[in-house]
Design a protein around this motif. Structure first.
Motif, PDB file in Angstrom:
ATOM      1  N   SER A 170       0.833  -1.211   0.000  1.00 21.65           N
ATOM      2  CA  SER A 170       0.000   0.000   0.000  1.00 21.65           C
ATOM      3  C   SER A 170       0.862   1.254   0.000  1.00 21.65           C
ATOM      4  O   SER A 170       0.517   2.259  -0.650  1.00 21.65           O
ATOM      5  N   TRP A 171       1.981   1.216   0.722  1.00 23.25           N
ATOM      6  CA  TRP A 171       2.911   2.345   0.728  1.00 23.25           C
ATOM      7  C   TRP A 171       3.455   2.604  -0.680  1.00 23.25           C
ATOM      8  O   TRP A 171       3.459   3.754  -1.146  1.00 23.25           O
ATOM      9  N   ALA A 172       3.888   1.553  -1.373  1.00 20.38           N
ATOM     10  CA  ALA A 172       4.425   1.718  -2.723  1.00 20.38           C
ATOM     11  C   ALA A 172       3.350   2.217  -3.686  1.00 20.38           C
ATOM     12  O   ALA A 172       3.602   3.095  -4.521  1.00 20.38           O
ATOM     13  N   LYS A 173       2.136   1.672  -3.575  1.00 19.68           N
ATOM     14  CA  LYS A 173       1.053   2.091  -4.464  1.00 19.68           C
ATOM     15  C   LYS A 173       0.658   3.541  -4.218  1.00 19.68           C
ATOM     16  O   LYS A 173       0.317   4.272  -5.155  1.00 19.68           O
ATOM     17  N   GLN A 174       0.700   3.981  -2.953  1.00 18.58           N
ATOM     18  CA  GLN A 174       0.375   5.372  -2.639  1.00 18.58           C
ATOM     19  C   GLN A 174       1.399   6.320  -3.256  1.00 18.58           C
ATOM     20  O   GLN A 174       1.040   7.371  -3.801  1.00 18.58           O
ATOM     21  N   LEU A 175       2.669   5.961  -3.180  1.00 14.64           N
ATOM     22  CA  LEU A 175       3.699   6.766  -3.840  1.00 14.64           C
ATOM     23  C   LEU A 175       3.425   6.855  -5.334  1.00 14.64           C
ATOM     24  O   LEU A 175       3.503   7.937  -5.936  1.00 14.64           O
ATOM     25  N   ARG A 176       3.123   5.710  -5.949  1.00 13.28           N
ATOM     26  CA  ARG A 176       2.843   5.696  -7.386  1.00 13.28           C
ATOM     27  C   ARG A 176       1.656   6.594  -7.720  1.00 13.28           C
ATOM     28  O   ARG A 176       1.713   7.381  -8.673  1.00 13.28           O
ATOM     29  N   ARG A 177       0.581   6.499  -6.938  1.00 11.33           N
ATOM     30  CA  ARG A 177      -0.604   7.313  -7.203  1.00 11.33           C
ATOM     31  C   ARG A 177      -0.294   8.802  -7.111  1.00 11.33           C
ATOM     32  O   ARG A 177      -0.729   9.590  -7.946  1.00 11.33           O
ATOM     33  N   GLU A 178       0.467   9.197  -6.066  1.00 14.27           N
ATOM     34  CA  GLU A 178       0.748  10.617  -5.901  1.00 14.27           C
ATOM     35  C   GLU A 178       1.621  11.136  -7.031  1.00 14.27           C
ATOM     36  O   GLU A 178       1.429  12.258  -7.512  1.00 14.27           O
ATOM     37  N   ILE A 179       2.576  10.343  -7.478  1.00  8.48           N
ATOM     38  CA  ILE A 179       3.412  10.741  -8.621  1.00  8.48           C
ATOM     39  C   ILE A 179       2.544  10.922  -9.862  1.00  8.48           C
ATOM     40  O   ILE A 179       2.711  11.886 -10.630  1.00  8.48           O
ATOM     41  N   GLU A 180       1.601  10.020 -10.062  1.00  6.84           N
ATOM     42  CA  GLU A 180       0.714  10.113 -11.227  1.00  6.84           C
ATOM     43  C   GLU A 180      -0.261  11.277 -11.096  1.00  6.84           C
ATOM     44  O   GLU A 180      -0.497  12.012 -12.061  1.00  6.84           O
ATOM     45  N   GLU A 181      -0.834  11.466  -9.912  1.00  7.97           N
ATOM     46  CA  GLU A 181      -1.806  12.538  -9.707  1.00  7.97           C
ATOM     47  C   GLU A 181      -1.188  13.916  -9.898  1.00  7.97           C
ATOM     48  O   GLU A 181      -1.860  14.851 -10.345  1.00  7.97           O
ATOM     49  N   ARG A 182       0.085  14.045  -9.577  1.00  6.47           N
ATOM     50  CA  ARG A 182       0.768  15.325  -9.786  1.00  6.47           C
ATOM     51  C   ARG A 182       1.326  15.455 -11.203  1.00  6.47           C
ATOM     52  O   ARG A 182       2.032  16.409 -11.513  1.00  6.47           O
ATOM     53  N   GLU A 183       0.990  14.468 -12.046  1.00  3.71           N
ATOM     54  CA  GLU A 183       1.379  14.465 -13.469  1.00  3.71           C
ATOM     55  C   GLU A 183       2.900  14.544 -13.642  1.00  3.71           C
ATOM     56  O   GLU A 183       3.412  15.200 -14.552  1.00  3.71           O
TER      57      GLU A 183
END
Length: 285
Positions: free
Chosen positions: A221-234
């Motif tokens: 979940s920690w790794a996926k959250q990092l991935r999501r935030e990187i994607e959400e900030r484009e």
């Protein structure tokens, strides 16, 4: 290479195959049975670890941008890592942003290495450390970004590694490997020949005992959250490094581009029309 019919192909006689083998991954066209490798004299190395408190990551990367405003020196090959203190050997006591620092001096002159190291040590308070055992139950995902900057540093600071062997591995793609000169039109099909940074989001757990399902879930979940935030900030680039993605997430055209994908598929139809080697990403349509 041993092809599906049992014949041996020499890439000196099939440059299209050589182009494909340089970047398309394993399990596509056949079995490599022999390699010819060019060797070079061993250079002098200047190497070590350079660690900064993770809460200073945004500041460190802001200063780092000024140090490398004209690009990283070809001689520098240091990767980075965001690490939990328990991953280290007792030298630091808090999560860190760290450079695996390495300078290759082909001409034997290490003074430029010392100068560059002094500049990097001035980014913030630094500490040296060693890395311990990193084997553990792991969730891994990857994203490419354009470069290291304060925004990505702030993301790292906001999500310190949650398990002892959780980490962000940071590889800066620069130097000769990203230059686009292609002397004979073949070179390599590897698509990422431009300056960028590969982030490996490593949701590791711990090595001293088997991790329970809750621990693995927490790390992933920690790794996926990092991935999501990187994607959400484009901040994430399209595609990536195919070997860092599970097969079901690989869109060959997205990773290699339409023209390279067409070339790979034509080669697959010529060498392996029956998909004998079905484990790779290139399939016959």
């Amino acid at each position: 290479m041993l092809e599906p019919t049992g014949a041996i192909i020499d890439t000196d006689d099939d440059q299209e195959l050589l182009w494909a083998l340089r970047g398309a991954g394993a399990g596509n066209f056949g079995v490599i049975v022999e390699l010819r490798v060019k060797v070079y004299p061993a250079p002098k190395l200047y190497a070590g670890y350079l660690a900064f408190p993770l809460h200073e990551a945004a500041t460190v990367l802001e200063e780092f941008e000024t140090v490398v405003v004209h690009g990283l020196p070809d001689e520098f090959s240091g990767d980075g890592i965001v690490a939990h203190p328990d991953m280290l050997q007792g030298v630091v006591s808090e999560p860190c942003f760290t450079f695996f620092w390495c300078w290759t001096a082909v001409d034997g002159d290490l003074e430029p290495a010392r100068i560059f190291l002094r500049r990097m040590m001035g980014l913030a308070t630094a500490a040296a450390y060693g890395v311990g055992d990193s084997a553990s139950a792991t969730f891994f995902c990857s994203r490419n970004i354009r470069g290291l900057n304060p925004e990505i540093g702030a993301i790292f600071s906001g999500h310190p590694p949650i398990q002892p062997l959780s980490a962000v591995i940071i590889h800066n793609n620069h130097g000769k490997g990203v230059r686009k000169e292609i002397p004979n039109g073949y070179s390599a099909c590897f698509p990422n020949r431009f300056p960028h940074v590969i982030l490996g989001l490593h949701g590791g757990t711990h090595s001293d005992a088997e991790a329970g399902s809750d621990t693995i879930t927490e790390a992933s979940s920690w790794a996926k959250q990092l991935r999501r935030e990187i994607e959400e900030r484009e901040l994430a680039l399209d595609g990536g490094f195919p070997s860092f993605f599970p097969p079901e997430q690989i869109d060959v055209e997205q990773f290699f581009g339409v023209q390279a994908t067409d070339r790979l598929r034509r080669l697959k139809r010529r060498l392996d029309p029956d998909n004998v080697f079905s484990g790779g990403m290139v399939k016959c349509l």
